[in-house]
Design a protein around this motif. Structure first.
Motif, mmCIF file in Angstrom:
data_model
loop_
_atom_site.group_PDB
_atom_site.id
_atom_site.type_symbol
_atom_site.label_atom_id
_atom_site.label_comp_id
_atom_site.label_asym_id
_atom_site.label_seq_id
_atom_site.Cartn_x
_atom_site.Cartn_y
_atom_site.Cartn_z
ATOM 1 N N TYR A 59 0.831 -1.206 0.000
ATOM 2 C CA TYR A 59 0.000 0.000 0.000
ATOM 3 C C TYR A 59 0.864 1.255 0.000
ATOM 4 O O TYR A 59 2.056 1.216 0.325
ATOM 5 C CB TYR A 59 -0.914 0.006 1.221
ATOM 6 N N LYS A 60 0.220 2.366 -0.313
ATOM 7 C CA LYS A 60 0.926 3.646 -0.287
ATOM 8 C C LYS A 60 1.298 4.039 1.133
ATOM 9 O O LYS A 60 2.385 4.572 1.386
ATOM 10 C CB LYS A 60 0.056 4.729 -0.921
ATOM 11 N N THR A 61 0.388 3.802 2.079
ATOM 12 C CA THR A 61 0.598 4.227 3.456
ATOM 13 C C THR A 61 0.627 3.036 4.397
ATOM 14 O O THR A 61 0.268 1.912 4.029
ATOM 15 C CB THR A 61 -0.521 5.186 3.922
ATOM 16 N N ARG A 62 1.041 3.295 5.626
ATOM 17 C CA ARG A 62 1.090 2.249 6.646
ATOM 18 C C ARG A 62 -0.274 1.985 7.265
ATOM 19 O O ARG A 62 -0.425 1.049 8.044
ATOM 20 C CB ARG A 62 2.070 2.670 7.736
ATOM 21 N N ASP A 63 -1.245 2.822 6.934
ATOM 22 C CA ASP A 63 -2.604 2.647 7.463
ATOM 23 C C ASP A 63 -3.597 2.671 6.307
ATOM 24 O O ASP A 63 -4.380 3.620 6.154
ATOM 25 C CB ASP A 63 -2.932 3.757 8.475
ATOM 26 N N PRO A 64 -3.602 1.646 5.464
ATOM 27 C CA PRO A 64 -4.493 1.639 4.298
ATOM 28 C C PRO A 64 -5.948 1.557 4.710
ATOM 29 O O PRO A 64 -6.284 0.956 5.729
ATOM 30 C CB PRO A 64 -4.060 0.388 3.544
ATOM 31 N N ASN A 65 -6.810 2.174 3.896
ATOM 32 C CA ASN A 65 -8.232 2.107 4.251
ATOM 33 C C ASN A 65 -8.787 0.716 3.940
ATOM 34 O O ASN A 65 -8.208 -0.050 3.156
ATOM 35 C CB ASN A 65 -9.026 3.228 3.569
ATOM 36 N N PRO A 66 -9.891 0.341 4.551
ATOM 37 C CA PRO A 66 -10.430 -1.021 4.399
ATOM 38 C C PRO A 66 -10.756 -1.408 2.967
ATOM 39 O O PRO A 66 -10.676 -2.587 2.610
ATOM 40 C CB PRO A 66 -11.686 -0.998 5.280
ATOM 41 N N THR A 67 -11.146 -0.435 2.151
ATOM 42 C CA THR A 67 -11.478 -0.758 0.766
ATOM 43 C C THR A 67 -10.255 -1.269 0.021
ATOM 44 O O THR A 67 -10.317 -2.261 -0.719
ATOM 45 C CB THR A 67 -12.044 0.475 0.042
ATOM 46 N N TYR A 68 -9.115 -0.623 0.210
ATOM 47 C CA TYR A 68 -7.888 -1.081 -0.435
ATOM 48 C C TYR A 68 -7.492 -2.458 0.079
ATOM 49 O O TYR A 68 -7.043 -3.324 -0.691
ATOM 50 C CB TYR A 68 -6.748 -0.098 -0.202
ATOM 51 N N GLN A 69 -7.655 -2.677 1.369
ATOM 52 C CA GLN A 69 -7.327 -3.986 1.947
ATOM 53 C C GLN A 69 -8.227 -5.075 1.358
ATOM 54 O O GLN A 69 -7.770 -6.181 1.064
ATOM 55 C CB GLN A 69 -7.467 -3.927 3.464
ATOM 56 N N ARG A 70 -9.499 -4.744 1.188
ATOM 57 C CA ARG A 70 -10.441 -5.706 0.600
ATOM 58 C C ARG A 70 -10.044 -6.062 -0.826
ATOM 59 O O ARG A 70 -10.030 -7.238 -1.214
ATOM 60 C CB ARG A 70 -11.853 -5.116 0.616
ATOM 61 N N GLU A 71 -9.703 -5.060 -1.621
ATOM 62 C CA GLU A 71 -9.362 -5.309 -3.013
ATOM 63 C C GLU A 71 -8.065 -6.107 -3.144
ATOM 64 O O GLU A 71 -7.938 -6.967 -4.022
ATOM 65 C CB GLU A 71 -9.253 -3.983 -3.775
#
Length: 409
Positions: A59-71
């Motif tokens: 991910y771009k950041t160390r705290d990715p949003n849940p949507t990115y994690q899901r995808e």
């Protein structure tokens, strides 16, 4: 032979040069990165890949949003449900900002997702694949506090600390090589998220998190390793041929610093005695810079429009920037709106910028002041002084100047 697919530096969450897609609720640039990931998964399933090896920075950041994690998870599940195991190496963007917090990929280990291995610490992983076992020695991104824990280095300079860090990293690789060599019947590769000496940096500098430590290139040439899968640097490059030490590079372009770089992943067939590999490009969104010199043109806008027309076949879907050179007196006549309209009609996916490089007359300084800040008489007097004009001649010339300016009103 065991066939591995090696990729790295997905950086899911990059949104620059994009716009919101109402159909998905995602930035169009996030959709680009996911589309490249889909290309990779499709290739792995269509070409009987035995192991997908991700060399860090999901991910771009160390705290990715849940949507990115899901995808991200959806695509991993496609792989493992089709009997293609995945090894995830932790990169610097995957690490938490504080000790005790989970990495961005830790959830797969916590839930014990079948077929997904998360390499959080250096180690030798023996993985079973459809074509047989393979050993993967892993060097994830390590921060100084982990490598030098309980060490008092307060009396050492920065250079000494960096040398100590490098020595520790080399020792880890040496230990992993020794462990892998103990099993001579199972092929071994090295996977590392690191900067290796001699590598060419790219745009990763603009998104880097944490201090960079350099691993000597010679560290990679350990006899048991038949391939070295590298991540962290976005430009695909080969550091050595024996064994092949390869940065896969990123799957999508981040900015114009990566305009000319091919994007894709690496497929390597690890055999009992040798390795065959190739770089597989993906359909990354093109970035195009259009340059035009309008300084010698009566109509500088027309010069830019001609440059756009010349590159029109390559512009559909591209992220485009325009750089035009102008004289200062041409600025008021330059019509940026016409340029943007032409780019839109050519099908450009996104207009990043229309930049003007304006050529201005050099400002002349006399005695600590610019000529523009002086009266004409003061400027003439300063000029005569700099030319070391004799005082009597200065006085005469200034007197004539006064008469001319008085006559002119």
């Amino acid at each position: 032979m065991v066939r591995i697919l090696h990729f790295a530096d997905l950086h899911l969450g990059m949104e620059n040069y994009g716009r919101l897609d109402p159909a998905t609720g995602l930035s169009s640039r996030v959709s680009d990165f996911l589309a490249r990931f889909d290309e990779l998964v499709d290739y792995a399933l269509d070409h009987e890949v035995d192991l997908v090896l991700f060399a860090g920075d999901a991910y771009k950041t160390r705290d990715p949003n849940p949507t990115y994690q899901r995808e991200f998870a959806r695509r991993l599940i496609r792989l493992v449900q089709n009997d293609t195991p995945v090894l995830l190496v932790i990169g610097n963007h995957d690490l938490p900002s504080a000790r005790g917090r989970a990495t961005t990929l830790e959830i797969y280990h916590t839930l014990a997702v079948a077929g997904v291995v998360v390499a959080r610490q250096p180690g030798l992983y023996r993985l079973e694949t459809r074509r047989g076992p393979i050993q993967v020695a892993v060097l994830p991104w390590l921060v100084r506090s982990h490598l030098l824990a309980r060490e008092d280095l307060s009396d050492r300079g920065v250079t000494q600390v960096e040398q100590e860090m490098t020595a520790r990293l080399v020792a880890i690789v040496d230990q992993l090589a020794e462990e892998a060599a103990a099993d001579s019947t199972t092929p071994a590769i090295l996977a590392a998220h690191a900067t290796v000496s001699g590598a060419t940096y790219g745009s990763e500098r603009s998104v880097m998190l944490g201090h960079d430590y350099v691993l000597p290139r010679g560290t990679l040439a350990r006899p048991p390793f038949r391939y070295v899968a590298l991540g962290h640097i976005h430009q695909h490059q080969v550091l050595s041929e024996d064994p092949p030490a390869v940065y896969a590079g990123s799957l999508e372009r981040i900015d114009f610093g990566e305009e000319t770089q091919p994007k894709g992943f690496v497929v390597a067939d690890i055999g009992p005695a040798h390795t065959e590999w190739h770089f597989q490009p993906v359909a990354a969104r093109p970035f195009i810079t259009i340059r035009a010199d309008g300084r010698q043109q009566a109509n500088p806008t027309a010069a830019v429009l001609a440059a756009i027309a010349h590159q029109a076949p390559a512009l559909p879907s591209a992220v485009v920037r325009v750089i035009v050179q102008l004289r200062a007196d041409q600025e008021p006549a330059f019509r940026e709106s016409d340029v943007r309209q032409a780019l839109q009609e050519a099908g450009a996916g996104f207009v990043a910028a229309v930049n003007r490089e304006v050529e201005r007359p050099a400002r002349v300084r006399f005695g600590g002041r610019f000529a523009e800040e002086m009266t004409p008489r003061q400027a003439l007097a300063a000029y005569l002084e700099t030319r070391q004009t004799p005082p009597a001649r200065q006085e005469m010339l200034l007197r004539y100047a006064d008469e001319l300016m008085t006559a002119a009103g």
